[in-house]
Design a protein around this motif. Structure first.
Motif: not given
Length: 197
Positions: A76-82
């Motif tokens: 859910s943090i911007s810049g952190v994908g799955p």
């Protein structure tokens, strides 16, 4: 959409499992933590997260609900994908993540491949807000993991799947086995190699 899958584990490696649910085989991406918990099992349940992009629909699976919760907090943090979320959960133990957040330890979080200093700071700041007071006060146990015979081959396959160049991965694996001996567990070998990459 899909809360969990329960069935037979038809195939697995440190990065994914194929789970047969009533004759349908689901490819589910997993972290090293989940791999350590399911690798001896013939069947079981995985809590899932379904990720949809224009070019791919991907399932991520977790042996424990708490790990899925942490994955969802991270992504859910911007810049952190799955993929980055799985990389964090595979590179650091729950205790290391927990400790880094409590102590604002940017160095530990940024030691994960693909995480820069700014992203690490954002992860710590936002996870402190998202984690409950109980989570911050309580510790998380480190899961003990067992060694595997085809150590080098499996570690190399997992590292290349996680995006590490083959030559870099081979060099790291050789150095780590030399330093720690052949008794090192597959999961620890991959974790150490990820920190070096």
């Amino acid at each position: 959409m899909i809360s969990y899958l329960a069935g037979k584990f038809e195939a697995m490696d440190p990065t994914h499992v194929i789970i047969d649910v009533n004759g349908v085989g689901y490819h589910v991406n997993i972290s090293l933590i989940t791999y350590g918990q399911v690798k001896e099992l013939k069947e079981g349940r995985l809590y899932t997260h379904f990720h949809v992009k224009e070019d791919a629909h991907t399932l991520y699976g977790f042996f424990e609900e708490s790990e899925r919760k942490r994955f969802r907090q991270l992504t859910s943090i911007s810049g952190v994908g799955p993929s980055t979320g799985i990389m964090i959960l595979s590179s650091l133990t729950p205790e290391e993540i927990h400790s880094a957040i409590i102590n604002s330890d940017v160095k530990t979080i940024s030691s994960v491949k693909g995480i820069g200093q700014k992203t690490a700071q954002r992860i710590i700041l936002e996870l402190k807000d998202k984690m409950s007071k109980e989570e911050l006060e309580a510790g998380n146990p480190i899961i003990s993991l067992v060694a595997n015979n085809t150590l080098k081959t499996e570690a190399l396959a997992a590292l290349t799947t996680l995006g590490i160049a083959k030559a870099t991965a081979e060099k790291s694996i050789d150095q780590i086995i030399k330093q720690n001996g052949p008794e090192i567990s597959l999961e620890d070998l991959i974790k150490f190699a990820l920190k070096r990459a």
